[in-house]
Design a protein around this motif. Structure first.
Motif, PDB file in Angstrom:
ATOM      1  N   TYR A  32      83.545 -18.228  14.437  1.00  0.00           N
ATOM      2  CA  TYR A  32      83.909 -19.416  15.202  1.00  0.00           C
ATOM      3  C   TYR A  32      84.242 -19.083  16.655  1.00  0.00           C
ATOM      4  CZ  TYR A  32      83.924 -22.080  10.937  1.00  0.00           C
ATOM      5  OH  TYR A  32      83.539 -22.693   9.786  1.00  0.00           O
ATOM      6  N   TYR A  33      84.056 -17.835  17.046  1.00  0.00           N
ATOM      7  CA  TYR A  33      84.290 -17.439  18.430  1.00  0.00           C
ATOM      8  C   TYR A  33      83.016 -17.470  19.259  1.00  0.00           C
ATOM      9  CZ  TYR A  33      88.697 -16.014  16.523  1.00  0.00           C
ATOM     10  OH  TYR A  33      89.905 -16.026  15.902  1.00  0.00           O
ATOM     11  N   LYS A  38      81.490 -23.095  19.171  1.00  0.00           N
ATOM     12  CA  LYS A  38      82.611 -23.824  19.784  1.00  0.00           C
ATOM     13  C   LYS A  38      82.145 -25.125  20.428  1.00  0.00           C
ATOM     14  CE  LYS A  38      85.688 -20.022  20.977  1.00  0.00           C
ATOM     15  NZ  LYS A  38      86.317 -19.301  22.085  1.00  0.00           N
ATOM     16  N   TYR A  39      80.980 -25.085  21.053  1.00  0.00           N
ATOM     17  CA  TYR A  39      80.443 -26.264  21.719  1.00  0.00           C
ATOM     18  C   TYR A  39      80.116 -27.369  20.714  1.00  0.00           C
ATOM     19  CZ  TYR A  39      77.422 -29.077  24.704  1.00  0.00           C
ATOM     20  OH  TYR A  39      76.859 -30.106  25.398  1.00  0.00           O
ATOM     21  N   LEU A  42      83.374 -28.727  19.339  1.00  0.00           N
ATOM     22  CA  LEU A  42      84.042 -29.540  20.344  1.00  0.00           C
ATOM     23  C   LEU A  42      83.385 -30.916  20.481  1.00  0.00           C
ATOM     24  CD1 LEU A  42      86.198 -29.522  22.682  1.00  0.00           C
ATOM     25  CD2 LEU A  42      84.301 -28.897  24.167  1.00  0.00           C
TER      26      LEU A  42
END
Length: 186
Positions: A32-33, A38-39, A42
């Motif tokens: 998840y890094y 992440k995009y 989000l």
């Protein structure tokens, strides 16, 4: 009116594709890094936070993502028919479930087609060592793991991705001919 229908259809399509991608990331990727992960999380959290305020209080966003995908897929065709013709055709529930299943298959086909196409473009131009390419490698190898069971490489040439894209394109045109009434709306 046609502009509103087109805009609404494409907006629902993009939201469904992002949530399908989010669920695929959740079930397959533990990193998840990654910037791409992440995009996607989000972008989908924007919708989920607003929905959680009104409807569903839960810490599991993936359950809500799955419910939202099913709801959008099930309601997309009736909403677009209602906007287009100002009345809703009353069909049986089985008809709407059938259209929802075909819509889900169409979205999975679109997602596979575009992921494979982007992966092939990245490989043609030798774009390596970025977050999107890492995620695409994981996705494509999951798709190929299933397909390699049936088809092997031909003389060390990996043309399976091109074959898969051609088959997906053929299936899209086949369903377009089989279901011309609602294929463009779903």
């Amino acid at each position: 009116m046609i502009t509103i229908i087109c805009f609404l259809k494409h907006l629902i399509d993009i939201v469904i594709l992002f949530f399908l991608l989010r669920l695929w990331i959740y079930f397959t990727i533990n990193n998840y890094y990654n910037f791409f992960v992440k995009y996607i999380i989000l972008l989908t959290n924007v919708f989920l936070k607003n929905i959680q305020k009104f409807i569903f209080k839960s810490n599991k966003s993936e359950i809500l993502s799955f419910i939202l995908i099913l709801l959008l897929i099930f309601l997309k065709y009736p909403i677009l028919i209602l906007i287009q013709s100002k009345n809703l055709f009353f069909h049986s529930l089985l008809f709407f479930i059938f259209i929802s299943i075909i819509t889900l298959l169409k979205f999975l086909g679109y997602l596979f087609f575009w992921l494979i196409t982007i992966y092939l473009i990245f490989n043609i131009f030798h774009i390596k060592n970025n977050d999107l390419n890492d995620i695409l490698d994981i996705f494509i190898h999951q798709i190929l793991k299933i397909i390699r069971f049936f088809l092997q490489n031909f003389y060390n040439i990996n043309i399976l991705l091109f074959i898969i894209n051609i088959i997906l394109y053929f299936l899209n045109n086949l369903f377009m001919d089989l279901f011309p009434q609602f294929w463009f709306l779903i």
